[in-house]
Design an enzyme around this catalytic site. Structure first.
Site, PDB file in Angstrom:
ATOM      1  N   ILE A  62      72.726 -44.899 -75.101  1.00  0.00           N
ATOM      2  CA  ILE A  62      74.072 -45.352 -75.233  1.00  0.00           C
ATOM      3  C   ILE A  62      75.027 -44.502 -74.334  1.00  0.00           C
ATOM      4  CG2 ILE A  62      74.024 -46.028 -77.765  1.00  0.00           C
ATOM      5  CD1 ILE A  62      75.340 -43.613 -78.507  1.00  0.00           C
ATOM      6  N   LYS A  76      75.560 -41.425 -70.726  1.00  0.00           N
ATOM      7  CA  LYS A  76      74.994 -40.361 -70.003  1.00  0.00           C
ATOM      8  C   LYS A  76      75.949 -39.543 -69.245  1.00  0.00           C
ATOM      9  CE  LYS A  76      71.212 -39.284 -66.350  1.00  0.00           C
ATOM     10  NZ  LYS A  76      70.143 -39.987 -65.476  1.00  0.00           N
ATOM     11  N   GLY A  77      75.674 -38.148 -69.420  1.00  0.00           N
ATOM     12  CA  GLY A  77      76.640 -37.179 -68.934  1.00  0.00           C
ATOM     13  C   GLY A  77      76.156 -36.124 -68.331  1.00  0.00           C
ATOM     14  N   PHE A  98      75.651 -33.051 -69.255  1.00  0.00           N
ATOM     15  CA  PHE A  98      74.785 -32.511 -70.163  1.00  0.00           C
ATOM     16  C   PHE A  98      73.568 -32.916 -70.221  1.00  0.00           C
ATOM     17  CE2 PHE A  98      72.934 -30.985 -74.290  1.00  0.00           C
ATOM     18  CZ  PHE A  98      72.964 -29.722 -74.238  1.00  0.00           C
ATOM     19  N   ASP A 106      89.290 -29.660 -72.153  1.00  0.00           N
ATOM     20  CA  ASP A 106      88.852 -30.785 -71.471  1.00  0.00           C
ATOM     21  C   ASP A 106      89.383 -32.130 -72.063  1.00  0.00           C
ATOM     22  OD1 ASP A 106      87.593 -32.300 -69.165  1.00  0.00           O
ATOM     23  OD2 ASP A 106      85.888 -32.189 -70.071  1.00  0.00           O
TER      24      ASP A 106
END
Length: 813
Positions: free
Chosen positions: A490, A492-493, A495, A608
């Protein structure tokens, strides 16, 4: 006399040093091997290179028993001779090259279309990596498709495997494998990313900005460069510069093989019109198709052929919505017409597009910008390697060894089954089949120091004992995500990947998995667990558990059904949020952040805050997420001195300048989120005219000029009560004050947002509560000049990996 004797020695020493600088580029010539004409016994001389027929003995070996060659009869006589033959493989087959020196190599695979060959579907693999997956030649223009890769290859027998998919076949017309010039690609730190050559690079775009198509005949490394016109976002914003009449001047130790002279002899510059037809404030933007949610190495080429004499031209480069860097040619090179390039590692978002923009720096005396060339290379991860399916292992082992394997497998299955019964809380009929995790011996990263090496330390942390109650076995997470099924991916980042999953208790979860074996993200992994273990709040995302087995770093959260706030503001496929819903979401997020600042734990700064870190559950209740950059403030201190981390467009200017982090830094970032909610546009959008790129600057400028109603999201503009709008803008303005002391606390922000919500619901006309005393109703004009995303200097060796969602962070040391 003694000085006169020293002078020749000094001169000689200088000449030796100078010649050593020149050596890397001048000593390199394009090697003779390997250039292979596949499916042929004929040697072809093309662009001064001899492509040797693969049937000639001694040069290269390939799997002959599973292959045959074909004459491409459909290729016309005018087609290049290199593509009139091909080698076809019906089974997994290989070319093997003897590599006699370590280093980066260029690997090119040539494919030429025909009706017969276009039916092929296959994979291409090299040791450890999948280069092409389900590759199918979609080419009706009768031109060759060339796939180029840059790989670090040790001294070895290097194989390239071709694996047909299903009943199909594989083919290749020509192959090139040769060492790259010295310095062509290096592993130096690139905006916080190291180890570029630990993974293959695939060239996606190679653009000659301002110039024509360059063919391999024009390039010493046989590359093709395409013109940039079709990639321009606003064609009228750019114009071609004058063509440099002579070759550019190279300064040692610049490698002249980086790009051909013809790239640096042309450029695009700002189309600054004196007639007013084109605004000088419009940046030049190029938009490129890239792989969504992937890392890319972006190389930008510069050579000042724009200025007629040395000047102080200085401009800004933007990549995506997240990276902003000042380009100062004279600070780097000190003279005109001198080529240089800059490399960046950039994470793409899920749009499949990457925008690259240039625009003048407001502080520069010369309002212009230029660009000569662009290269975009996708960084291919080792985890994408797909092992080809093998037939039963018992066919290739002896009877005794086969029996031993059977015993081991049976014992392992019995152990897993007993363990499952012990931990099973809800009865299940059958487990879905999955491949058990294979890694090193279990280790606990919570007991390791936060270092890239990931080596254990003798100073064990008390963290493992404290958080053992949150640990989830890896096999449970495999079960919850169907062994990380791509259908459940679902997001992607920075990390890693995020999967939707369901625990055996029926609880829906979001599973954030770091790339196995990655050395990045250990501090964020530890911080996230330590912060979320201590806190529970309706408006903060809850941590269900974590996994820290072998090389795995996995975080398991409650599942947020409606995704991120950003998706609901920009994604036209989702129903738009009403103004009342937006106010409720902002209020919830403010309450969550206020609890973070002043709750039971006290003093936690998020660091952040942005619209992608505000998640929505099935009832659109807002919850703040992603605490990997969070910082605890020491009791009794007003700030924490720390390296700057955050996201461009949201970054507190005071924090950026002083490196002193306070809770008011979160307040500034939240003020940018409020403007996002009001205007439904990103915090940074380099495709807009220069004065509109930064939302905080533009929004407050419009407020000062009384034009804010013109940038309100049209989908909600008609429903907003004027008093509610006035109060909401006042809150955002207070949050965006230049100095933290002038900003309200988040508890005051929450109070004001609740009042704005009441005004929207009841239209109560009474004097609003002022949460800050003595604060000006208008921002100082100096704020417009000092926000970091536009005017601050960012150097490539000072910046961390950039991207969106969990990417998009800046690390300045």
């Amino acid at each position: 006399m003694e000085d006169k004797l020293h002078e020749p020695l000094i001169l000689l020493l200088f000449l030796v040093l100078f010649s050593s600088y020149q050596l890397p580029s001048s000593a390199y010539t394009l090697p003779d091997k390997y250039f292979i004409n596949c499916g042929s016994n004929i040697n072809l001389n093309i662009t001064s290179r001899t492509y040797v027929g693969d049937m000639n003995p001694g040069l290269v070996s390939f799997t002959k028993q599973n292959s045959y060659f074909t004459n491409n009869k459909q290729a016309s006589k005018t087609s290049p001779a290199l593509y009139r033959t091909a080698r076809i493989f019906r089974q997994k087959s290989s070319y093997v090259f003897k590599i006699d020196r370590n280093g980066p190599y260029l690997v090119r695979l040539h494919f030429f279309g025909s009706k017969k060959l276009s039916a092929a579907v296959f994979d291409v693999l090299v040791p450890g990596f999948l280069l092409l997956h389900n590759f199918k030649l979609q080419n009706s223009s009768n031109t060759a498709v060339i796939k180029e890769f840059i790989l670090s290859i040790p001294v070895s027998n290097f194989s390239i495997d071709f694996v047909p998919q299903g009943p199909s076949f594989a083919f290749v017309n020509a192959i090139e494998v040769f060492p790259a010039p010295p310095g062509f690609i290096n592993d130096d730190d690139k905006n916080g990313y190291k180890g570029i050559l630990s993974q293959p690079l695939q060239t996606i775009h190679r653009i000659n900005v301002g110039g024509p198509t360059l063919t391999p005949k024009n390039d010493t490394l046989l590359r093709k460069w395409l013109p940039d016109d079709s990639y321009l976002y606003h064609a009228d914003a750019a114009k071609g510069s004058r063509v440099l009449p002579v070759k550019p001047t190279y300064l040692a130790p610049f490698n002249q093989f980086i790009a051909p002279d013809l790239v640096y002899m042309t450029a695009k510059e700002m189309n600054i019109s004196t007639t007013g037809m084109v605004s000088e404030n419009i940046n030049i933007t190029w938009s490129y198709n890239v792989t969504p949610n992937a890392q890319h190495l972006v190389r930008v080429h510069f050579c000042d052929i724009v200025s007629s004499s040395p000047s102080k031209i200085r401009f800004l480069l933007y990549i995506g919505s997240y990276l902003s860097q000042e380009i100062d040619p004279y600070k780097r090179m000190g003279r005109l017409a001198t080529p240089f390039f800059v490399d960046f590692v950039v994470d793409s978002d899920d749009s499949g597009l990457m925008n690259i923009s240039i625009g003048p720096d407001s502080s520069s005396s010369v309002k212009n910008a230029f660009l000569n060339g662009v290269e975009i290379m996708e960084m291919m991860r080792e985890s994408e390697f797909v092992k080809p399916k093998q037939k039963s292992v018992f066919v290739i082992v002896g009877p005794f060894l086969g029996g031993l394997v059977l015993v081991c497998i049976f014992g392992g299955l019995l152990f897993i089954r007993l363990r499952c019964r012990k931990s099973e809380s809800v009865g299940t009929s059958k487990w879905p089949s999955f491949t058990a995790y294979k890694g090193s011996a279990p280790s606990n990263k919570m007991s390791q120091q936060s270092s890239p090496s990931r080596q254990g330390t003798t100073n064990a942390s008390p963290v493992p004992d404290l958080y053992l109650g949150l640990k989830i076995p890896f096999f449970e997470i495999q079960l919850a995500t169907s062994n990380f099924d791509k259908k459940l991916l679902i997001g992607k980042g920075g990390f890693g990947n995020v999967y939707r999953g369901t625990l055996r208790t029926g609880v829906k979860v979001a599973v954030k998995r770091s790339e196995p074996g990655s050395s990045q993200g250990i501090p964020e992994f530890q911080t996230e667990i330590m912060v979320l273990f201590k806190i529970r709040h309706r408006h903060l995302v809850s941590l269900i558990g974590y996994c820290d087995e072998g090389l795995e770093m996995i975080l398991v959260y409650e599942f947020m059904e409606k995704g991120t706030l950003r998706e609901h503001l920009y994604n036209s496929k989702l129903p738009y949020l009403s103004w009342k819903q937006r106010l409720e979401i902002c209020l919830g997020a403010a309450r969550g952040l206020d609890y973070l600042h002043k709750g039971a734990t006290g003093g936690i700064i998020h660091r952040d805050v942005k619209s992608t870190n505000i998640l929505l559950d099935e009832n659109l209740v807002a919850k703040v997420a992603d605490f990997g950059l969070s910082k605890s403030g020491p009791p009794g201190h007003t700030h924490v001195s720390t390296f700057v981390k955050g996201t461009f467009g949201y970054l507190d200017p005071e924090y950026f300048m002083t490196q002193q982090l306070t809770q008011k830094s979160d307040v500034f970032s939240f003020g940018v989120v409020l403007l996002e909610v009001l205007c439904a546009r990103p915090a940074i959008n380099p495709t807009l005219p220069r004065e509109q790129v930064n939302l905080a600057e533009w929004g407050m400028f419009c407020k000062k000029k009384g034009l804010l109603d013109q940038i309100v999201d049209p989908s909600v503009k008609a429903q907003i009560n004027p008093n509610s709008l006035r109060k909401f803008v006042e809150i955002a303005e207070k949050c965006l004050q230049e100095y933290g002391a002038d900003r309200p606390s988040l508890s005051d922000v929450a109070w004001d947002l609740e009042y704005a919500l009441q005004l929207q619901q009841t239209a109560v006309a009474r004097e609003p509560y002022d949460s800050t005393t003595g604060a000006s109703s208008l921002l100082r004009s100096s704020i417009i000049r000092r926000l970091p995303s536009i005017t601050a200097e960012f150097y490539s060796d000072e910046m961390g990996r950039l991207g969106e969602a969990e990417i998009g962070t800046v690390f300045l040391s």
